[in-house]
Design a protein around this motif. Structure first.
Motif, PDB file in Angstrom:
ATOM      1  N   PRO A   1       0.812  -1.216   0.000  1.00 54.45           N
ATOM      2  CA  PRO A   1       0.000   0.000   0.000  1.00 54.45           C
ATOM      3  C   PRO A   1       0.847   1.268   0.000  1.00 54.45           C
ATOM      4  CG  PRO A   1       0.049  -0.940   2.196  1.00 54.45           C
ATOM      5  CD  PRO A   1       0.714  -1.942   1.284  1.00 54.45           C
TER       6      PRO A   1
ATOM      7  N   VAL B   1       2.027   4.724  -3.088  1.00 51.97           N
ATOM      8  CA  VAL B   1       0.941   5.709  -3.108  1.00 51.97           C
ATOM      9  C   VAL B   1       0.726   6.290  -4.497  1.00 51.97           C
ATOM     10  CG1 VAL B   1       1.115   6.287  -0.669  1.00 51.97           C
ATOM     11  CG2 VAL B   1       2.561   7.482  -2.310  1.00 51.97           C
TER      12      VAL B   1
ATOM     13  N   ARG C   1      -2.286   4.654  -5.831  1.00 52.58           N
ATOM     14  CA  ARG C   1      -3.485   4.666  -4.991  1.00 52.58           C
ATOM     15  C   ARG C   1      -4.740   5.054  -5.757  1.00 52.58           C
ATOM     16  NH1 ARG C   1      -7.583   4.224  -2.820  1.00 52.58           N
ATOM     17  NH2 ARG C   1      -8.091   4.478  -0.586  1.00 52.58           N
ATOM     18  N   LYS C   2      -4.638   5.984  -6.689  1.00 55.03           N
ATOM     19  CA  LYS C   2      -5.818   6.402  -7.446  1.00 55.03           C
ATOM     20  C   LYS C   2      -6.329   5.235  -8.287  1.00 55.03           C
ATOM     21  CE  LYS C   2      -7.513   9.831 -10.770  1.00 55.03           C
ATOM     22  NZ  LYS C   2      -7.149  10.984 -11.647  1.00 55.03           N
TER      23      LYS C   2
ATOM     24  N   ASP D   1      -7.037   2.349  -7.178  1.00 49.10           N
ATOM     25  CA  ASP D   1      -6.517   1.075  -6.671  1.00 49.10           C
ATOM     26  C   ASP D   1      -7.648   0.092  -6.357  1.00 49.10           C
ATOM     27  OD1 ASP D   1      -4.608  -0.762  -5.317  1.00 49.10           O
ATOM     28  OD2 ASP D   1      -5.755  -0.170  -3.539  1.00 49.10           O
TER      29      ASP D   1
ATOM     30  N   ASN E   1      -5.217  -3.059  -2.934  1.00 49.44           N
ATOM     31  CA  ASN E   1      -4.857  -2.858  -1.537  1.00 49.44           C
ATOM     32  C   ASN E   1      -5.877  -1.968  -0.831  1.00 49.44           C
ATOM     33  OD1 ASN E   1      -2.336  -4.400  -1.212  1.00 49.44           O
ATOM     34  ND2 ASN E   1      -1.518  -3.010  -2.743  1.00 49.44           N
ATOM     35  N   MET E   2      -5.504  -0.736  -0.541  1.00 50.84           N
ATOM     36  CA  MET E   2      -6.373   0.131   0.243  1.00 50.84           C
ATOM     37  C   MET E   2      -7.642   0.537  -0.497  1.00 50.84           C
ATOM     38  SD  MET E   2      -5.334   0.400   3.264  1.00 50.84           S
ATOM     39  CE  MET E   2      -3.883   0.258   4.329  1.00 50.84           C
ATOM     40  N   GLY E   3      -7.579   0.579  -1.832  1.00 46.78           N
ATOM     41  CA  GLY E   3      -8.795   0.889  -2.586  1.00 46.78           C
ATOM     42  C   GLY E   3      -9.871  -0.137  -2.347  1.00 46.78           C
TER      43      GLY E   3
ATOM     44  N   GLU F   1     -11.053  -0.039   1.423  1.00 44.76           N
ATOM     45  CA  GLU F   1     -12.004   1.046   1.646  1.00 44.76           C
ATOM     46  C   GLU F   1     -13.382   0.685   1.102  1.00 44.76           C
ATOM     47  OE1 GLU F   1     -12.269   5.839   0.737  1.00 44.76           O
ATOM     48  OE2 GLU F   1     -11.222   4.542  -0.679  1.00 44.76           O
TER      49      GLU F   1
ATOM     50  N   LEU G   1       1.461   6.760   4.132  1.00 44.03           N
ATOM     51  CA  LEU G   1       0.056   6.531   3.797  1.00 44.03           C
ATOM     52  C   LEU G   1      -0.799   7.754   4.108  1.00 44.03           C
ATOM     53  CD1 LEU G   1      -0.729   2.901   5.052  1.00 44.03           C
ATOM     54  CD2 LEU G   1      -0.454   3.681   2.696  1.00 44.03           C
TER      55      LEU G   1
ATOM     56  N   ASP H   1      -6.153   5.849   4.957  1.00 45.41           N
ATOM     57  CA  ASP H   1      -5.604   4.506   4.758  1.00 45.41           C
ATOM     58  C   ASP H   1      -4.850   4.035   6.001  1.00 45.41           C
ATOM     59  OD1 ASP H   1      -6.658   4.508   2.235  1.00 45.41           O
ATOM     60  OD2 ASP H   1      -4.762   4.825   1.190  1.00 45.41           O
TER      61      ASP H   1
END
Length: 483
Positions: A137, A140, A143-144, A146, A149-151, A154, A182, A186
């Motif tokens: 994660p 970053v 991340r947009k 994603d 992982n964190m996408g 969430e 992070l 996140d």
């Protein structure tokens, strides 16, 4: 209502897949119904599912650890690299398209909905779903959009455990640095951390654990010592394939640039009497091999050119002249023929090329992919064989009259020179102990075959024991949230 927890890594190859498999077996032994899930995976080592699709090999092993048949919802997005800049996208088990990396980045957000949909279906009626992330994660920049992982965490509202790899060094920086970089939202999803692959006495890292707890505020689940039996379990990443030496029977395997579905090698490597030698580019095929096994590939024509560029075609001819045996599986089978035709450019630019010419067969690529779990009989011995098919292309020719497998009533494979050279489309066939023993005896390399499937089951139990001894599984269960 199901509970869920997500295992993410502070870097790639920290052992997430192995941890998820061990946790699945451990919680099943505690009486829970458990399912593994990975929203997005990247691997050319795919498994065929009971519902007619394909998923990453790691998720199939995790399903086995949980006592389940693999289904497509366990890995709804699978990326299968076809070149350095592009991959085939498998969505919920079926081909969705082939995209370059930059194009995939623009559309991957469209796949989050189907990934969550698969997760919800998989969760229905389970006690626990253990989710595996991909990479880290801390990337970053990805991340947009994603979904890995964190996408995903969430979207599905799943808490995260962060795992670091101490074997590489710098694990304190891995964990603490991930928290620093992070975004706030996140960071708040991480509920605990664990350290994996410790060599030696774990208590020697007590001060390191305390330093991480003080710096992050996250509780520690524990330190997992190095699991020495990991090699006995099917590997997903080609980088985890290692030569095993010492046995009197020598099998040489050229590592193709797009090697795929190399789980055919795992049962051979597990045999004490067998040495499996992975031949890297730039090295010749060894002259003392009993068998040269040409594995599957995601891009047959491209890897045929790679094979020739290494001079392996010359080495193979010399091996055959010396009386050595050859087996080609799937893409390796296609390479052994006299021609490969891909008029529609399914695996790359349209092309028609000469094969290695050791089997009198020709292959024509077609867009339809065959995915099937199959039962077969090895006709020379009558032994049962269990395997799977995952390929495009139709192969015909005179040597197909020398088929050596009866596959669900259909003759499969080809052979030449009295069986010295063989090929087939069936993957996983060496997992069948009787076939493995009979095939190696037939090439003049008899062994007292072990029970491969029993070894995998025993190893999964030992892995669960390992995690029970070194991780706080009671705390992990309380950290999992309802979904």
């Amino acid at each position: 209502m199901a509970k869920a927890i997500m295992i993410q890594g502070a870097g790639s190859n920290v052992g997430k897949s192995m941890v998820v498999a061990g946790l699945a077996r451990a919680y099943v032994r505690r009486g829970l119904t458990v399912a593994p899930f990975k929203p997005q995976n990247m691997s050319n080592n795919a498994a065929v599912t009971v519902d007619g699709g394909e998923i990453g090999r790691a998720q199939a092993l995790q399903a086995r650890a949980a006592g389940l048949d693999p289904v497509v919802d366990m890995n709804p997005v699978l990326l299968k690299p076809e070149s350095d800049v592009g991959a085939q996208v498998i969505l919920q088990g079926q081909r969705w398209g082939t995209l370059k990396a930059r194009d995939y980045a623009k559309v991957k957000h469209q796949l989050l909905g189907p990934a969550v949909e698969s997760f919800r279906r998989l969760s229905d009626g389970r006690d626990l779903v253990i989710v595996e992330g991909a990479g880290s994660p801390a990337e970053v920049n990805l991340r947009k959009g994603d979904i890995a992982n964190m996408g995903f965490a969430e979207a599905a509202n799943v808490p995260v455990v962060l795992v670091g790899d101490i074997d590489r060094g710098g694990v304190i920086a891995q964990i603490v640095g991930t928290q620093v970089i992070l975004p706030k939202e996140d960071r708040a999803r991480i509920c605990a951390f664990a350290i994996n692959k410790f060599r030696g006495d774990p208590s020697l890292f007590d001060d390191g654990l305390q330093a991480i707890v003080e710096a992050t505020g996250w509780p520690s689940l524990g330190v997992i010592p190095w699991f020495s039996d990991a090699w006995r379990l099917p590997a997903e990443d080609v980088m985890d394939i290692a030569s095993t030496r010492g046995g009197r029977v020598k099998i040489a395997v050229p590592r193709l640039s797009r090697i795929a579905n190399f789980d055919d090698l795992d049962p051979l490597a597990a045999e004490p009497d067998v040495s499996v030698e992975i031949i890297e580019q730039g090295r010749p095929l060894p002259g003392d091999a009993d068998l040269i096994l040409i594995p599957g590939t995601k891009s047959t024509i491209a890897d045929l050119a790679f094979f020739r560029a290494q001079g392996w075609d010359v080495d193979l001819e010399a091996h055959i002249r010396r009386g050595g045996h050859v087996l080609g599986v799937c893409g390796g089978y296609q390479m052994l023929g006299h021609e490969i035709d891909d008029p529609d450019g399914i695996e790359g630019p349209p092309a028609r090329v000469a094969g290695l010419g050791h089997l009198d067969i020709a292959t024509r690529m077609k867009p339809e992919k065959r995915l099937a779990l199959s039962q077969a009989t090895y006709m020379p011995s009558g032994d049962d064989v269990t395997g799977y098919e995952i390929h495009i292309g139709e192969t015909q020719g005179r040597d197909c009259e020398n088929a050596w497998l009866d596959l669900d009533g259909r003759r499969e494979g080809a052979a030449a020179r009295g069986g010295q050279i063989k090929g087939c489309y069936l993957h996983g066939l060496f997992s069948s102990d009787g076939f493995r023993r009979a095939y190696l005896a037939g090439i003049g390399a008899p062994i007292a075959a072990t029970s491969y499937e029993a070894t995998v089951e025993t190893t999964l139990d030992r892995l669960a024991d390992h995690l029970e001894a070194h991780l706080d599984l009671d705390l992990l269960w309380t950290l999992a949230s309802d979904v």
